[in-house]
Write a protein that holds these residues in place. Structure first.
Motif, mmCIF file in Angstrom:
data_model
loop_
_atom_site.group_PDB
_atom_site.id
_atom_site.type_symbol
_atom_site.label_atom_id
_atom_site.label_comp_id
_atom_site.label_asym_id
_atom_site.label_seq_id
_atom_site.Cartn_x
_atom_site.Cartn_y
_atom_site.Cartn_z
ATOM 1 N N ALA A 127 -7.721 -9.735 9.785
ATOM 2 C CA ALA A 127 -7.408 -11.006 10.431
ATOM 3 C C ALA A 127 -7.121 -10.900 11.926
ATOM 4 N N SER A 128 -6.970 -9.690 12.477
ATOM 5 C CA SER A 128 -6.678 -9.608 13.910
ATOM 6 C C SER A 128 -7.034 -8.240 14.464
ATOM 7 N N ASP A 129 -7.195 -8.183 15.780
ATOM 8 C CA ASP A 129 -7.446 -6.906 16.454
ATOM 9 C C ASP A 129 -6.244 -5.981 16.328
ATOM 10 N N ASP A 130 -5.038 -6.549 16.435
ATOM 11 C CA ASP A 130 -3.839 -5.726 16.327
ATOM 12 C C ASP A 130 -3.741 -5.079 14.955
ATOM 13 N N LEU A 131 -4.019 -5.848 13.899
ATOM 14 C CA LEU A 131 -3.977 -5.300 12.549
ATOM 15 C C LEU A 131 -5.072 -4.261 12.353
ATOM 16 N N ALA A 132 -6.240 -4.485 12.925
ATOM 17 C CA ALA A 132 -7.316 -3.498 12.829
ATOM 18 C C ALA A 132 -6.899 -2.186 13.495
ATOM 19 N N ASP A 133 -6.226 -2.274 14.650
ATOM 20 C CA ASP A 133 -5.734 -1.059 15.314
ATOM 21 C C ASP A 133 -4.735 -0.324 14.417
ATOM 22 N N THR A 134 -3.850 -1.081 13.777
ATOM 23 C CA THR A 134 -2.849 -0.491 12.886
ATOM 24 C C THR A 134 -3.516 0.218 11.715
ATOM 25 N N LEU A 135 -4.543 -0.401 11.158
ATOM 26 C CA LEU A 135 -5.223 0.171 9.991
ATOM 27 C C LEU A 135 -6.006 1.424 10.366
ATOM 28 N N ARG A 136 -6.643 1.414 11.526
ATOM 29 C CA ARG A 136 -7.354 2.625 11.982
ATOM 30 C C ARG A 136 -6.362 3.775 12.175
ATOM 31 N N ALA A 137 -5.221 3.453 12.784
ATOM 32 C CA ALA A 137 -4.211 4.485 13.007
ATOM 33 C C ALA A 137 -3.650 5.019 11.695
ATOM 34 N N ALA A 138 -3.671 4.172 10.651
ATOM 35 C CA ALA A 138 -3.163 4.579 9.345
ATOM 36 C C ALA A 138 -4.204 5.328 8.521
ATOM 37 N N GLY A 139 -5.403 5.481 9.079
ATOM 38 C CA GLY A 139 -6.408 6.290 8.412
ATOM 39 C C GLY A 139 -7.423 5.548 7.579
ATOM 40 N N LEU A 140 -7.427 4.219 7.593
ATOM 41 C CA LEU A 140 -8.466 3.503 6.866
ATOM 42 C C LEU A 140 -9.792 3.663 7.593
ATOM 43 N N PRO A 141 -10.895 3.773 6.851
ATOM 44 C CA PRO A 141 -12.195 4.054 7.477
ATOM 45 C C PRO A 141 -12.600 2.978 8.479
ATOM 46 N N ALA A 142 -12.788 3.369 9.721
ATOM 47 C CA ALA A 142 -13.098 2.404 10.776
ATOM 48 C C ALA A 142 -14.412 1.680 10.514
ATOM 49 N N ASP A 143 -15.375 2.353 9.868
ATOM 50 C CA ASP A 143 -16.683 1.728 9.659
ATOM 51 C C ASP A 143 -16.638 0.618 8.623
ATOM 52 N N LEU A 144 -15.544 0.517 7.868
ATOM 53 C CA LEU A 144 -15.410 -0.554 6.871
ATOM 54 C C LEU A 144 -14.728 -1.792 7.435
ATOM 55 N N LEU A 145 -14.149 -1.689 8.635
ATOM 56 C CA LEU A 145 -13.310 -2.758 9.180
ATOM 57 C C LEU A 145 -14.101 -3.716 10.057
ATOM 58 N N THR A 146 -13.946 -5.007 9.785
ATOM 59 C CA THR A 146 -14.518 -6.040 10.637
ATOM 60 C C THR A 146 -13.463 -7.120 10.858
ATOM 61 N N VAL A 147 -13.189 -7.442 12.110
ATOM 62 C CA VAL A 147 -12.195 -8.473 12.416
ATOM 63 C C VAL A 147 -12.827 -9.855 12.246
ATOM 64 N N VAL A 148 -12.177 -10.685 11.453
ATOM 65 C CA VAL A 148 -12.578 -12.085 11.276
ATOM 66 C C VAL A 148 -11.330 -12.919 11.557
ATOM 67 N N ALA A 149 -11.125 -13.240 12.819
ATOM 68 C CA ALA A 149 -9.891 -13.908 13.240
ATOM 69 C C ALA A 149 -9.858 -15.353 12.771
ATOM 70 N N PRO A 150 -8.665 -15.893 12.559
ATOM 71 C CA PRO A 150 -8.541 -17.295 12.147
ATOM 72 C C PRO A 150 -8.952 -18.247 13.255
ATOM 73 N N GLY A 151 -9.215 -19.488 12.872
ATOM 74 C CA GLY A 151 -9.607 -20.501 13.843
ATOM 75 C C GLY A 151 -8.428 -21.004 14.655
ATOM 76 N N ARG A 152 -8.743 -21.566 15.792
ATOM 77 C CA ARG A 152 -7.712 -22.092 16.686
ATOM 78 C C ARG A 152 -7.421 -23.565 16.426
ATOM 79 N N ASP A 153 -8.261 -24.219 15.624
ATOM 80 C CA ASP A 153 -8.158 -25.672 15.410
ATOM 81 C C ASP A 153 -7.463 -25.942 14.072
ATOM 82 N N PRO A 154 -6.188 -26.333 14.077
ATOM 83 C CA PRO A 154 -5.447 -26.462 12.826
ATOM 84 C C PRO A 154 -5.823 -27.666 11.975
#
Length: 355
Positions: A127-154
Motif C-alpha cells: 500500500a505504500s513506498d514506506d511499507l515496501a522499504d520496510t518489507l525489503r529491509a525485512a527480507g521479503l523478496p523485492a521482485d514480488l513487491l509492487t506498490v499499489v497506493a490508495p487513491g486521493r479522492d475519498p
C-alpha cells in the motif's frame, strides 16, 4: 476475472484498509473483474487460526481465478497453506508481518504466521513506498513487491459540516482517525493545550470506541480546563461527510507514530490542506517539510505545538502550503488508477499461472 478477497471481520469497517478494499471492489466491473469478500471471524487471538481450514475450503468452492490475501488475515491461514485446489495467492499488504497494533508474544507469533502465508504468494501488493522499504529491509523478496497506493479522492458529493469550524479562532485543525494509541491523539491534545486560547479549534473525526481504554483516556484529557471548548469530537462519519470536513478546515494534523500509508494525509492534501505530523512512516513520502506541510521529530510535542502555532498565526504561509499540497496531491493516484493497477497486477499473475 473472479477474485476472492480474504479479510478479517466486517468489510464495512471504517478504517483505511477496509475502505481501500471496498473502493477497488466498487471499480471491479470497470476492470472486467469481480471481487468477493470472504471473512475470517473476529474471535479473540489466536482462535481465528482454527477457522483456517474452513475458510480455505470456502475459497476453493468459490472457484476464483485468484485469492487476494489481506495482511490482517494472513496469519490465520498461514498454518494451513499450501492448500490444494486454490488458485494463485496474491498478498495485499497494509502492514508489515506481525501487524502494527500488537506487541510482545502476539506480534512475534503473528509475524511468523504472516511470513509463512506470504511464502505461498505469487505477488505481494503493497500500500505504500514506506511499507515496501520496510518489507525489503525485512527480507521479503523485492521482485514480488509492487506498490499499489490508495487513491486521493475519498468520496463524491461532499456533505459540509454545520457552522464555522474555526469557532472564532485563527484556524480549524482537523484530525481524522479512529481512537487508538498509535494515532497519537493524546500528543495532539497536549500540543493544542500548549497553544494560546485563540489559536485553533481542533476537530476529531473517527470512531472513539475501537479501544475503550484509550478512548477513555482521550475523553478525560479533553475535559480538562486547558482544553475547555477547544476540541470537538464528531465521532464516526461517512466518507462524504469526511470530505466536507476536509474542505471546511484550515490544517490537517495526525500525530500517528506508525502509519504504513496514511490515506488521510493524501485525502487532506487533495482537499488543499497543509499537513502536520511526525517525520515518520509514509508522511515524508507524501509531503515535504516546509513545502506541503510540517513533519516534526516523532514524540516531540513541543515541536508539534510550534508547527501548529506557525500555521495558525501565519495565514499567508498556510495558504502557500495549502496550494502546494493541492498541486502535490495531483501526482497521487485516484481510486480509478488504484483499481486499474491492482486488477492489472492480479490478471498478470493469473495469466502467468495458466501458461
Amino acid at each position: 476475472m473472479k477474485v476472492a478477497l480474504l479479510t478479517l471481520g466486517d468489510p464495512a469497517t471504517m478504517t483505511g484498509g477496509y475502505l481501500y478494499h471496498r473502493r477497488v471492489a466498487d471499480r471491479a466491473a470497470a476492470n472486467d473483474a469481480r471481487l468477493d469478500f470472504v471473512s475470517v471471524p473476529t474471535w479473540p487471538w489466536p482462535l481465528p487460526v482454527a477457522a483456517g481450514p474452513r475458510l480455505l475450503r470456502r475459497l476453493a468452492q468459490l472457484h476464483p481465478d485468484a485469492v487476494l490475501l489481506d495482511s490482517i488475515a494472513a496469519a490465520y491461514v498461514g498454518p494451513w497453506l499450501p492448500k490444494k485446489g486454490l488458485p494463485p495467492i496474491i498478498g495485499m499488504l497494509h502492514q508489515p508481518p506481525g501487524g502494527i497494533d500488537h506487541e510482545g508474544l502476539r506480534r512475534y507469533t503473528q509475524q511468523i504466521l504472516d511470513r509463512r502465508a506470504y511464502r505461498f504468494a505469487s505477488k505481494l501488493l503493497i500500500a505504500s513506498d514506506d511499507l515496501a522499504d520496510t518489507l525489503r529491509a525485512a527480507g521479503l523478496p523485492a521482485d514480488l513487491l509492487t506498490v499499489v497506493a490508495p487513491g486521493r479522492d475519498p468520496a463524491d458529493n461532499p456533505v459540509a459540516p454545520e457552522g464555522d469550524l474555526r469557532q472564532g479562532r485563527k484556524a480549524a485543525v482537523l484530525s481524522v482517525g479512529n481512537w487508538v494509541e498509535r494515532k497519537g491523539l493524546l500528543d495532539l491534545l497536549e500540543a493544542v493545550a500548549a497553544l494560546p486560547p485563540d489559536a485553533v479549534t481542533l476537530h476529531l473525526v473517527g470512531d472513539p470506541d475501537v479501544d475503550p481504554d484509550y478512548g477513555a483516556r482521550v475523553r478525560v484529557r479533553m475535559k480538562e480546563p486547558d482544553l475547555h471548548g477547544r476540541v470537538v469530537a464528531h465521532g464516526l462519519k461517512t466518507p462524504a461527510e469526511v470530505v466536507g470536513f476536509y474542505r471546511a478546515a484550515d490544517v490537517f494534523a495526525l500525530a500517528s507514530v506508525r502509519e504504513p500509508y496514511g490515506t488521510v494525509y493524501g485525502e487532506a492534501m487533495s482537499a488543499g490542506l497543509p499537513v502536520v505530523g511526525w517525520d515518520a512512516g509514509n508522511l515524508p513520502h507524501l509531503a515535504r517539510h516546509g513545502v506541503e506541510g510540517l513533519a516534526v521529530p516523532p514524540g516531540d510535542v513541543r515541536e508539534l505545538t510550534t508547527a501548529l502555532r506557525s500555521l495558525a498565526y501565519d495565514e499567508p504561509r498556510r495558504r502557500q502550503m495549502a496550494a502546494a499540497a493541492k498541486i502535490r496531491s495531483e501526482s497521487f493516484p485516484n481510486w480509478d488508477d488504484t483499481a486499474r493497477v491492482l486488477f492489472t497486477e492480479i490478471r498478470a499473475v493469473v495469466e502467468e499461472t495458466r501458461t
